[in-house]
Motif scaffolding. Structure first.
Motif, PDB file in Angstrom:
ATOM      1  N   GLY A   1       0.824  -1.208   0.000  1.00 56.23           N
ATOM      2  CA  GLY A   1       0.000   0.000   0.000  1.00 56.23           C
ATOM      3  C   GLY A   1       0.858   1.258   0.000  1.00 56.23           C
ATOM      4  O   GLY A   1       2.089   1.195  -0.025  1.00 56.23           O
ATOM      5  N   ARG A   2       0.196   2.409   0.048  1.00 49.97           N
ATOM      6  CA  ARG A   2       0.935   3.680   0.031  1.00 49.97           C
ATOM      7  C   ARG A   2       0.770   4.494   1.306  1.00 49.97           C
ATOM      8  O   ARG A   2       1.598   5.337   1.607  1.00 49.97           O
ATOM      9  CB  ARG A   2       0.463   4.542  -1.147  1.00 49.97           C
ATOM     10  CG  ARG A   2       0.894   3.995  -2.468  1.00 49.97           C
ATOM     11  CD  ARG A   2       0.379   4.883  -3.582  1.00 49.97           C
ATOM     12  NE  ARG A   2       0.871   4.411  -4.844  1.00 49.97           N
ATOM     13  CZ  ARG A   2       1.653   5.125  -5.639  1.00 49.97           C
ATOM     14  NH1 ARG A   2       2.007   6.340  -5.305  1.00 49.97           N
ATOM     15  NH2 ARG A   2       2.063   4.635  -6.775  1.00 49.97           N
ATOM     16  N   THR A   3      -0.308   4.262   2.038  1.00 46.11           N
ATOM     17  CA  THR A   3      -0.603   5.154   3.161  1.00 46.11           C
ATOM     18  C   THR A   3      -0.382   4.540   4.539  1.00 46.11           C
ATOM     19  O   THR A   3      -0.182   5.270   5.496  1.00 46.11           O
ATOM     20  CB  THR A   3      -2.058   5.655   3.076  1.00 46.11           C
ATOM     21  OG1 THR A   3      -2.933   4.523   3.054  1.00 46.11           O
ATOM     22  CG2 THR A   3      -2.261   6.492   1.826  1.00 46.11           C
ATOM     23  N   GLU A   4      -0.427   3.218   4.645  1.00 41.11           N
ATOM     24  CA  GLU A   4      -0.272   2.629   5.977  1.00 41.11           C
ATOM     25  C   GLU A   4       1.178   2.733   6.451  1.00 41.11           C
ATOM     26  O   GLU A   4       2.098   2.833   5.648  1.00 41.11           O
ATOM     27  CB  GLU A   4      -0.776   1.183   6.027  1.00 41.11           C
ATOM     28  CG  GLU A   4      -0.157   0.251   5.046  1.00 41.11           C
ATOM     29  CD  GLU A   4      -0.920   0.174   3.726  1.00 41.11           C
ATOM     30  OE1 GLU A   4      -0.508  -0.646   2.909  1.00 41.11           O
ATOM     31  OE2 GLU A   4      -1.860   0.930   3.498  1.00 41.11           O
ATOM     32  N   PRO A   5       1.385   2.723   7.760  1.00 42.79           N
ATOM     33  CA  PRO A   5       2.737   2.890   8.319  1.00 42.79           C
ATOM     34  C   PRO A   5       3.740   1.851   7.815  1.00 42.79           C
ATOM     35  O   PRO A   5       4.926   2.141   7.718  1.00 42.79           O
ATOM     36  CB  PRO A   5       2.528   2.742   9.825  1.00 42.79           C
ATOM     37  CG  PRO A   5       1.094   3.085  10.049  1.00 42.79           C
ATOM     38  CD  PRO A   5       0.369   2.650   8.807  1.00 42.79           C
ATOM     39  N   SER A   6       3.273   0.647   7.477  1.00 39.84           N
ATOM     40  CA  SER A   6       4.186  -0.404   7.018  1.00 39.84           C
ATOM     41  C   SER A   6       4.356  -0.424   5.496  1.00 39.84           C
ATOM     42  O   SER A   6       4.951  -1.348   4.950  1.00 39.84           O
ATOM     43  CB  SER A   6       3.689  -1.769   7.496  1.00 39.84           C
ATOM     44  OG  SER A   6       2.405  -2.032   6.943  1.00 39.84           O
ATOM     45  N   ALA A   7       3.874   0.601   4.796  1.00 39.13           N
ATOM     46  CA  ALA A   7       4.027   0.669   3.340  1.00 39.13           C
ATOM     47  C   ALA A   7       5.505   0.714   2.967  1.00 39.13           C
ATOM     48  O   ALA A   7       6.318   1.338   3.650  1.00 39.13           O
ATOM     49  CB  ALA A   7       3.308   1.899   2.794  1.00 39.13           C
ATOM     50  N   ALA A   8       5.844   0.048   1.872  1.00 32.85           N
ATOM     51  CA  ALA A   8       7.234  -0.032   1.421  1.00 32.85           C
ATOM     52  C   ALA A   8       7.693   1.281   0.784  1.00 32.85           C
ATOM     53  O   ALA A   8       7.021   1.837  -0.071  1.00 32.85           O
ATOM     54  CB  ALA A   8       7.389  -1.165   0.415  1.00 32.85           C
ATOM     55  N   VAL A   9       8.860   1.753   1.229  1.00 30.87           N
ATOM     56  CA  VAL A   9       9.505   2.937   0.642  1.00 30.87           C
ATOM     57  C   VAL A   9      10.942   2.539   0.355  1.00 30.87           C
ATOM     58  O   VAL A   9      11.579   1.877   1.173  1.00 30.87           O
ATOM     59  CB  VAL A   9       9.485   4.138   1.625  1.00 30.87           C
ATOM     60  CG1 VAL A   9      10.277   5.308   1.078  1.00 30.87           C
ATOM     61  CG2 VAL A   9       8.062   4.540   1.953  1.00 30.87           C
ATOM     62  N   VAL A  10      11.442   2.918  -0.803  1.00 31.44           N
ATOM     63  CA  VAL A  10      12.853   2.682  -1.107  1.00 31.44           C
ATOM     64  C   VAL A  10      13.575   4.002  -0.853  1.00 31.44           C
ATOM     65  O   VAL A  10      13.275   5.020  -1.468  1.00 31.44           O
ATOM     66  CB  VAL A  10      13.052   2.159  -2.539  1.00 31.44           C
ATOM     67  CG1 VAL A  10      14.529   2.085  -2.878  1.00 31.44           C
ATOM     68  CG2 VAL A  10      12.413   0.779  -2.680  1.00 31.44           C
ATOM     69  N   HIS A  11      14.501   3.952   0.080  1.00 35.50           N
ATOM     70  CA  HIS A  11      15.166   5.147   0.613  1.00 35.50           C
ATOM     71  C   HIS A  11      16.615   5.220   0.137  1.00 35.50           C
ATOM     72  O   HIS A  11      17.313   4.205   0.090  1.00 35.50           O
ATOM     73  CB  HIS A  11      15.107   5.051   2.145  1.00 35.50           C
ATOM     74  CG  HIS A  11      15.910   6.079   2.856  1.00 35.50           C
ATOM     75  ND1 HIS A  11      15.600   7.416   2.841  1.00 35.50           N
ATOM     76  CD2 HIS A  11      17.036   5.966   3.618  1.00 35.50           C
ATOM     77  CE1 HIS A  11      16.485   8.080   3.568  1.00 35.50           C
ATOM     78  NE2 HIS A  11      17.365   7.232   4.043  1.00 35.50           N
ATOM     79  N   HIS A  12      17.062   6.423  -0.211  1.00 30.51           N
ATOM     80  CA  HIS A  12      18.476   6.650  -0.532  1.00 30.51           C
ATOM     81  C   HIS A  12      19.233   6.840   0.781  1.00 30.51           C
ATOM     82  O   HIS A  12      18.950   7.779   1.524  1.00 30.51           O
ATOM     83  CB  HIS A  12      18.636   7.897  -1.403  1.00 30.51           C
ATOM     84  CG  HIS A  12      18.130   7.716  -2.797  1.00 30.51           C
ATOM     85  ND1 HIS A  12      16.828   7.985  -3.157  1.00 30.51           N
ATOM     86  CD2 HIS A  12      18.749   7.275  -3.911  1.00 30.51           C
ATOM     87  CE1 HIS A  12      16.675   7.722  -4.435  1.00 30.51           C
ATOM     88  NE2 HIS A  12      17.817   7.288  -4.924  1.00 30.51           N
ATOM     89  N   LYS A  13      20.174   5.965   1.062  1.00 26.91           N
ATOM     90  CA  LYS A  13      20.954   6.056   2.312  1.00 26.91           C
ATOM     91  C   LYS A  13      21.718   7.374   2.360  1.00 26.91           C
ATOM     92  O   LYS A  13      21.742   8.053   3.373  1.00 26.91           O
ATOM     93  CB  LYS A  13      21.953   4.895   2.405  1.00 26.91           C
ATOM     94  CG  LYS A  13      21.322   3.532   2.468  1.00 26.91           C
ATOM     95  CD  LYS A  13      22.417   2.478   2.435  1.00 26.91           C
ATOM     96  CE  LYS A  13      21.880   1.116   2.134  1.00 26.91           C
ATOM     97  NZ  LYS A  13      22.951   0.115   1.996  1.00 26.91           N
ATOM     98  N   THR A  14      22.382   7.709   1.262  1.00 23.56           N
ATOM     99  CA  THR A  14      23.059   8.996   1.123  1.00 23.56           C
ATOM    100  C   THR A  14      22.200   9.831   0.191  1.00 23.56           C
ATOM    101  O   THR A  14      21.954   9.414  -0.941  1.00 23.56           O
ATOM    102  CB  THR A  14      24.465   8.825   0.505  1.00 23.56           C
ATOM    103  OG1 THR A  14      25.220   7.947   1.328  1.00 23.56           O
ATOM    104  CG2 THR A  14      25.166  10.160   0.368  1.00 23.56           C
ATOM    105  N   PRO A  15      21.697  10.981   0.638  1.00 25.41           N
ATOM    106  CA  PRO A  15      20.843  11.799  -0.237  1.00 25.41           C
ATOM    107  C   PRO A  15      21.551  12.102  -1.561  1.00 25.41           C
ATOM    108  O   PRO A  15      22.715  12.507  -1.567  1.00 25.41           O
ATOM    109  CB  PRO A  15      20.621  13.075   0.570  1.00 25.41           C
ATOM    110  CG  PRO A  15      20.833  12.671   1.995  1.00 25.41           C
ATOM    111  CD  PRO A  15      21.893  11.601   1.949  1.00 25.41           C
ATOM    112  N   HIS A  16      20.849  11.880  -2.653  1.00 26.59           N
ATOM    113  CA  HIS A  16      21.470  12.041  -3.972  1.00 26.59           C
ATOM    114  C   HIS A  16      21.612  13.501  -4.405  1.00 26.59           C
ATOM    115  O   HIS A  16      22.514  13.841  -5.152  1.00 26.59           O
ATOM    116  CB  HIS A  16      20.695  11.260  -5.034  1.00 26.59           C
ATOM    117  CG  HIS A  16      19.272  11.660  -5.147  1.00 26.59           C
ATOM    118  ND1 HIS A  16      18.858  12.764  -5.849  1.00 26.59           N
ATOM    119  CD2 HIS A  16      18.152  11.106  -4.632  1.00 26.59           C
ATOM    120  CE1 HIS A  16      17.555  12.862  -5.782  1.00 26.59           C
ATOM    121  NE2 HIS A  16      17.096  11.863  -5.037  1.00 26.59           N
TER     122      HIS A  16
END
Length: 115
Positions: free
Chosen positions: A67-82
């Motif tokens: 999903g997009r809104t629930e707290p457990s929704a998957a997000v792919v995060h950049h460890k070092t901001p690009h």
């Protein structure tokens, strides 16, 4: 007889910017970076990261959902901001799967602290 004077000031464009204009300028003047997130290449890379990380938040261990809104929704995060660096943006070793809850709180705090 009363004379009417022409205005001496011309109208100026507004100085205030919309939230979107501020956000887009922060990364790139033409917002090219934002378009990368909507590309097929990003979708494939994002899915590869989620599979590699077993749909598990790398910071909390929570199983991620699609999903997009629930707290457990998957997000792919950049460890070092690009910050618009194309190489850093597409580098799979700079990406990790995290929950929306972690990303929207802890990751954002970290980014605000960086200059």
């Amino acid at each position: 007889m009363i004379k009417v004077l022409k205005p001496r000031l011309s109208s100026l464009p507004p100085k205030l910017k919309t939230t979107r204009e501020i956000r887009d300028k922060r990364y790139s003047a033409d917002a090219t970076v934002r378009s990368w997130y909507h590309s097929a290449r990003w979708q494939k890379l994002r899915e590869a990261v989620l599979i590699r990380d077993l749909y598990t938040c790398q910071h909390t261990g929570v199983i991620l959902t699609t999903g997009r809104t629930e707290p457990s929704a998957a997000v792919v995060h950049h460890k070092t901001p690009h910050k618009g660096d194309e190489h850093l943006f597409w580098d799979i070793s700079n990406l990790e799967a995290v929950s929306k809850e972690w990303h929207d709180s802890e990751a954002q705090k970290e980014e605000r602290r960086q200059p």
